[in-house]
Scaffold this motif. Structure first.
Motif, PDB file in Angstrom:
ATOM      1  N   ASP A  12      50.605  16.141  22.957  1.00 29.85           N
ATOM      2  CA  ASP A  12      51.086  17.165  22.332  1.00 29.85           C
ATOM      3  C   ASP A  12      52.525  16.395  21.872  1.00 29.85           C
ATOM      4  O   ASP A  12      53.143  16.279  22.886  1.00 29.85           O
ATOM      5  CB  ASP A  12      51.267  18.345  22.579  1.00 29.85           C
ATOM      6  N   GLU A 135      53.397  13.841  11.228  1.00 31.02           N
ATOM      7  CA  GLU A 135      52.741  14.770  11.728  1.00 31.02           C
ATOM      8  C   GLU A 135      51.607  15.413  10.717  1.00 31.02           C
ATOM      9  O   GLU A 135      52.130  15.842   9.596  1.00 31.02           O
ATOM     10  CB  GLU A 135      53.520  16.081  12.060  1.00 31.02           C
ATOM     11  N   PHE A 137      48.882  17.554  11.445  1.00 28.25           N
ATOM     12  CA  PHE A 137      48.539  18.976  11.768  1.00 28.25           C
ATOM     13  C   PHE A 137      49.629  19.413  12.500  1.00 28.25           C
ATOM     14  O   PHE A 137      50.031  18.828  13.944  1.00 28.25           O
ATOM     15  CB  PHE A 137      47.266  18.710  12.443  1.00 28.25           C
ATOM     16  N   ASN A 138      50.328  20.512  12.114  1.00 27.71           N
ATOM     17  CA  ASN A 138      51.145  21.375  12.901  1.00 27.71           C
ATOM     18  C   ASN A 138      50.726  22.956  13.205  1.00 27.71           C
ATOM     19  O   ASN A 138      50.115  23.336  12.333  1.00 27.71           O
ATOM     20  CB  ASN A 138      52.409  21.672  11.885  1.00 27.71           C
ATOM     21  N   GLY A 139      50.536  22.963  14.544  1.00 30.98           N
ATOM     22  CA  GLY A 139      49.965  24.096  15.054  1.00 30.98           C
ATOM     23  C   GLY A 139      50.406  25.570  14.472  1.00 30.98           C
ATOM     24  O   GLY A 139      49.838  26.396  14.636  1.00 30.98           O
ATOM     25  N   ASN A 147      49.313  20.857   6.100  1.00 33.10           N
ATOM     26  CA  ASN A 147      48.878  20.018   6.585  1.00 33.10           C
ATOM     27  C   ASN A 147      47.889  18.865   5.922  1.00 33.10           C
ATOM     28  O   ASN A 147      47.816  17.864   6.022  1.00 33.10           O
ATOM     29  CB  ASN A 147      47.725  20.720   7.768  1.00 33.10           C
ATOM     30  N   LEU A 151      48.048  14.906   5.674  1.00 34.53           N
ATOM     31  CA  LEU A 151      46.900  14.171   6.074  1.00 34.53           C
ATOM     32  C   LEU A 151      46.669  13.050   4.845  1.00 34.53           C
ATOM     33  O   LEU A 151      46.475  11.651   5.156  1.00 34.53           O
ATOM     34  CB  LEU A 151      45.592  14.965   6.437  1.00 34.53           C
ATOM     35  N   VAL A 163      49.032  14.829  15.739  1.00 38.31           N
ATOM     36  CA  VAL A 163      48.926  16.324  15.906  1.00 38.31           C
ATOM     37  C   VAL A 163      49.883  16.818  16.876  1.00 38.31           C
ATOM     38  O   VAL A 163      50.302  16.293  17.765  1.00 38.31           O
ATOM     39  CB  VAL A 163      47.619  16.622  16.606  1.00 38.31           C
ATOM     40  N   SER A 165      51.524  20.613  18.297  1.00 32.45           N
ATOM     41  CA  SER A 165      51.502  22.116  18.224  1.00 32.45           C
ATOM     42  C   SER A 165      52.836  23.016  17.701  1.00 32.45           C
ATOM     43  O   SER A 165      52.619  24.077  17.320  1.00 32.45           O
ATOM     44  CB  SER A 165      51.249  22.557  19.815  1.00 32.45           C
ATOM     45  N   THR A 176      47.037  22.930  21.080  1.00 32.08           N
ATOM     46  CA  THR A 176      46.894  22.031  19.916  1.00 32.08           C
ATOM     47  C   THR A 176      47.101  20.761  20.551  1.00 32.08           C
ATOM     48  O   THR A 176      48.403  20.797  21.149  1.00 32.08           O
ATOM     49  CB  THR A 176      47.905  22.293  18.838  1.00 32.08           C
ATOM     50  N   TYR A 177      46.413  19.839  20.685  1.00 32.59           N
ATOM     51  CA  TYR A 177      46.893  18.469  21.169  1.00 32.59           C
ATOM     52  C   TYR A 177      45.830  17.474  20.452  1.00 32.59           C
ATOM     53  O   TYR A 177      44.787  17.600  19.750  1.00 32.59           O
ATOM     54  CB  TYR A 177      46.479  18.557  22.473  1.00 32.59           C
ATOM     55  N   MET A 178      46.124  16.065  20.841  1.00 34.07           N
ATOM     56  CA  MET A 178      45.293  15.140  20.600  1.00 34.07           C
ATOM     57  C   MET A 178      44.702  14.535  21.622  1.00 34.07           C
ATOM     58  O   MET A 178      45.407  14.716  22.856  1.00 34.07           O
ATOM     59  CB  MET A 178      46.309  13.675  19.722  1.00 34.07           C
TER      60      MET A 178
END
Length: 197
Positions: A12, A135, A137-139, A147, A151, A163, A165, A176-178
């Protein structure tokens, strides 16, 4: 039969400790999340501060990436793998220069979320070649469109998309993580993010 093991780690790149004015994660809570394998590697990116991240790194080693979410005159930019605090209020160009001076990586958080100090498209366009990671994807993003825009921009400009969080509390940490397959370093993080899922 092979005895080689394929490792997978949760990463994260965007979280806030109690040092952020709006953050709430304690050092013991980072430690617990790592011990419980809710997250393996985590960047602590407090607003305009790095003291907590440095303390966490001193205690938890490579599990912690020292970062800072820096307020520029045109929105927020994160520096990763920093050694010293970068002061807020600089221009985008000056902030990028300060990050690079420390051999850090330039990470752009929530690039299109104008409600949260995004640097926005015109500024993104002007620094595309200097962005290490975007970034995508932001949680905490409540507008899915933001988002998606990130992308699309990342793919079009061939910038590694990550990604984050954006955790501000213990409950958000590890949600939320990769997934990456090696210990993240300043040398390999861009490649890890490119190949991660």
């Amino acid at each position: 039969y092979s005895n080689s093991t394929y490792s997978m780690y949760k990463l994260d790149l965007h979280t806030h400790s109690i040092l952020s004015y709006d953050g709430g994660i304690l050092l013991a809570e980072y430690e617990q999340a790592i011990a419980e394998k809710r997250i393996d590697y985590v960047a602590i990116t407090d607003h305009n501060e790095i003291d907590f991240a440095l303390r966490a790194f001193a205690k938890l080693g490579d599990h912690i990436i020292v970062g800072e979410e820096i307020m520029t005159t045109r929105g927020e930019i994160i520096g990763l793998f920093l050694k010293e605090k970068i002061r807020p209020g600089l221009t985008i160009a000056q902030t990028l220069q300060e990050i690079k001076k420390q051999q850090g990586l330039v990470y752009i958080p929530h690039p299109f979320d104008i409600r949260r100090h995004a640097i926005g498209k015109p500024n993104l366009d002007s620094i595309t070649g200097e962005i290490d990671i975007l970034e995508v994807f932001n949680g905490r993003n409540i507008t899915p469109k933001n988002n998606q825009q990130a992308l699309t921009f990342s793919n079009r400009m061939n910038i590694p998309g990550a990604v984050g969080s954006d955790s501000h509390s213990r409950g958000e940490l590890g949600r939320t993580y990769m997934i990456i397959d090696d210990i993240p370093t300043v040398q390999n993080l861009k490649k890890q993010v490119e190949q991660g899922s």
